[in-house]
Motif scaffolding. Structure first.
Motif: not given
Lengths: 72, 690
Positions: B11-15, B88-94, B121-126, B174-182
């Motif tokens: 799940l990618i959440t846009l903020l 509730p449906k899509y789980g936590k923000t990855d 885990k944040v990515i900045i879209a400028l 995404m590939n790094l997510l499992n290694e450091n599951n915060l």
């Protein structure tokens, strides 16, 4: 200490503190009104309220009752 | 790697802040295939989609409502924040992708800092880097990435520039997510914490921004000196150019927020908006109306004269038509609202009106929903979600049904046509404007009274707030506006459509049953029917009227006749008023049905037909004319106040979270409508106008 609502149109001031007793103090801080920043009162529309301030390169309109907590 | 199943896609959440280009990015990534859903049991809306297949990426993407901080200020904001943590449906923000307006860096970095501190885990879209460049400043993505610890990508959601790079970065993350599951943590931010965050942010800002010469436009003279200056990138940030306001915005606001001219412009903008809603939409509405009228006739002819044919042509198709006839007005209103919003004007309108609205317990933010109420109460009530204070929001919802929505327009048109000779369209237009002004003033008065009344019994003081960013003026992006318009129209059809359709079918049943023996026997002849028979010319239309009198709807009409008599009206108008609860505009077709008008091919003649029948209609008891000037005026006033719209009741129930407010609205507005109509009829009589 004066508050931001006492500024004249076009008058600039540096924010000194934010009055934490005002219920909107946190939102005021969050939108960028932090101590040390320069603000300028730019516009008071027809009915004299809310006031439009220039802060951090943008314009933010704030009701006087809330802008009261911006101390200068 | 995350296990990629349909149930748990990443799940990618846009903020991001409102106006930071979040929705533009979402639209770009999701194409048209997104769906807008309410969070279960609440009023907060989100859009969810799979990332477009052409990006060859398997993930859900969630467009969260624009938030400026992880500390909520209203119940709705709280819910939005909670769902960023755990949907509730899509789980936590990855992965949190934050759109960050580069020209507003310091203010918008706050959310990024908070997200990082809370282990997202944040990515900045400028975004909006071009606006920053116009101020003579550029931004270093490498440094920003270094200082924040997140990947930074410059994007342009409109042209799609940078999107590929963004997706690449998302994929790597995404590939790094499992290694450091915060584990995401919750933090509270008090005054000092926010100030210290801002101190950090200012240090970052100084390091990542650097001065450049303003980009020279192509049409400007480019001399060697200029070209050289352009290349001469200064290191570090020497002046406070990034804190300068957009010059043209300030100049425009000098007029738009001017004490005198600001008001004139506001009135002008509003008048233009309304004029276009009514006059631009009219031909389109006629088109839809004619289309369904013809379709109904064709179907009726094709299926023959039987019950099934009647159900399809008069129940189903006519019902569908009554839903779709308002789409043009809604589309035009949302188009104009979208253009006004995108250009930056609506925030100013809300600001101008905040003080007077606050006086009667509303908020500057009530302005846009109230404006939408003139097209349709349903999207208008949904639009109140931007109002943080619950009491102000409920009061706004409360008075929205009093805004003269587009469904009342055909009714006013018919009744005004009865009062005003056709060769004087100017007077008709003027009267219509007067009705609208009357409805606005009375709704504001009612809001004031309700506010006074509820503050007395409810001492609960929730803080009222109006802090709004006045965005830089810009040319509206037509494609985004069109997309949102389409979304709103779609929402109207989907939400209001089924209700209106079902009610139309119920109305059809009520007016069609019980089926009567087509052979009249002397037993069931009423006095008036014998009279008709005496004329030896019982036409089909007269038979229809007879049917209606004996139908359930007719019985209902007779039942409420005692209520109609004080207004000087009889059961026939009563029936029409009852059926208008499915949709107000049904009044016109109901009047036509009851007063025996056959629909002519020509629209004008159709209305003329109803008017003639209305002029000839006699009170069955006294034999006097049924419709007089005073009674028609009373009917108009009735329509101004009455809440004859079950779809509005339904949406009000949904948005206020209970039956209390919609039921109060339904009963108080209907009783008020009746009293006001009574006063109008008898007041006019008193002044010699019958």
């Amino acid at each position: 200490m004066r508050s931001a609502i006492e500024l004249k149109i076009g008058e600039k001031a540096i924010i000194n503190d934010i009055d934490n007793t005002n219920p909107s103090a946190r939102r005021i801080l969050e939108v960028g009104f932090t101590p040390g920043e320069e603000i300028e009162l730019l516009f008071k529309p027809v009915f004299g309220d809310p006031l439009a301030f220039s802060i951090r390169g943008t314009l933010i309109a704030v009701r006087s009752s809330e802008a009261k907590c911006i101390l200068i | 790697m995350l296990t990629v199943t349909d149930n748990k896609l990443p799940l990618i959440t846009l903020l991001g802040h409102p106006n930071s280009g979040k929705t533009t990015l979402f639209n770009y990534l999701s194409g048209k295939k997104y769906k807008t859903v309410n969070y279960p049991g609440s009023t907060v809306e989100y859009s969810i989609s799979r990332i477009l297949s052409r990006f060859e990426f398997n993930a859900n993407i969630l467009d969260s409502p624009g938030i400026i901080s992880l500390i909520p200020c209203s119940p709705d904001e709280k819910l939005s924040v909670n769902y960023v943590y755990n949907h509730p449906k899509y789980g936590k923000t990855d992965l949190a992708v934050v759109t960050l307006d580069a020209s507003q860096l310091s203010r918008q970095l706050l959310l990024v800092k908070q997200l990082i501190e809370c282990n997202f885990k944040v990515i900045i879209a400028l975004t909006m880097v071009d606006i920053l460049n116009k101020k003579g400043i550029d931004i270093s993505t490498t440094k920003l990435s270094e200082l924040t610890g997140c990947d930074v990508v410059k994007i342009d959601g409109r042209s799609g520039e940078g999107i590929d790079e963004l997706l690449k970065v998302i994929r790597i993350n995404m590939n790094l997510l499992n290694e450091n599951n915060l584990k995401h943590t919750l933090k509270d931010y008090d005054k000092n914490k926010i100030i210290s965050l801002y101190n950090d942010i200012e240090r970052i800002e100084k390091d990542v921004l650097f001065n450049i010469e303003p980009v020279v436009k192509d049409n400007e003279l480019i001399n060697i000196e200029n070209a050289n200056k352009k290349l001469n990138v200064l290191s570090g940030l020497s002046v406070n150019g990034h804190r300068k306001l957009d010059k043209s915005t300030v100049n425009i606001d000098k007029i738009v927020l001017h004490k005198f001219w600001g008001l004139i412009i506001f009135i002008l903008v509003m008048s233009l908006t309304f004029t276009s809603i009514f006059w631009l939409a009219a031909p389109l509405m006629d088109l839809v109306d004619t289309f369904f009228g013809n379709l109904s006739e064709i179907t009726s002819n094709a299926l023959g004269d039987n019950l099934f044919s009647d159900l399809i042509s008069n129940g189903l198709i006519a019902g569908l038509g009554s839903v779709l006839v308002f789409v043009p007005q809604i589309v035009i209103l949302f188009l104009i609202l979208g253009l006004l919003e995108d250009s930056g004007y609506l925030a100013r309108g809300a600001m101008i009106l905040d003080k007077p609205l606050a006086k009667i317990g509303l908020n500057g933010r009530s302005f846009v929903p109230m404006l939408s109420g003139f097209a349709c109460a349903i999207p208008a009530i949904m639009a109140t979600r931007t109002i943080q204070n619950r009491k102000e929001r409920l009061l706004t919802i409360f008075i929205i049904p009093l805004m003269s929505c587009s469904a009342r327009l055909p009714v006013y048109a018919l009744l005004l046509a009865f009062l005003i000779p056709q060769d004087q369209p100017f007077i008709a237009g003027f009267s219509l404007t007067a009705i609208y002004i009357f409805s606005i003033l009375s709704s504001l008065l009612i809001a004031g009274v309700v506010n006074k009344f509820t503050s007395k019994i409810n001492s609960l003081k929730e803080k009222s707030s109006f802090i709004i960013e006045l965005p830089t003026y810009k040319k509206p992006k037509l494609d985004t506006v069109l997309k949102n318009t389409f979304k709103n129209a779609n929402q109207y059809v989907k939400k209001a459509g089924p209700v209106i359709l079902v009610l139309s079918l119920i109305l059809w049943v009520l007016t069609t049953f019980p089926r009567q023996n087509t052979e009249l026997t002397s037993d069931n002849l009423t006095a008036s029917n014998s009279l008709l028979l005496q004329n030896d010319s019982l036409t089909l239309e007269e038979m229809d009227s007879y049917d209606l009198s004996k139908s359930y709807a007719g019985m209902l009409g007779h039942f409420i006749e005692p209520v109609m008599l004080p207004l000087g009206l009889d059961w026939r108008v009563g029936v029409s008023l009852i059926v208008t609860f499915s949709a107000r505009e049904v009044f016109v077709s109901s009047m036509a049905l009851i007063f025996k008008v056959t629909e002519d091919d020509d629209e004008g003649k159709f209305q003329e037909g109803i008017l003639n029948s209305m002029r000839e209609a006699k009170n069955e008891a006294t034999g006097q004319k049924l419709f007089t000037t005073a009674r028609i005026a009373g009917l108009i006033v009735f329509f101004v106040f009455a809440m004859q719209c079950l779809s509005t009741v339904a949406i009000s129930k949904k948005e206020t979270g209970g039956w209390k407010i919609p039921l109060i609205q339904l009963f108080s507005f209907s009783i008020l409508a009746y009293i006001m109509a009574f006063i109008t009829v008898h007041g006019l009589k008193f002044f010699g106008i019958s």
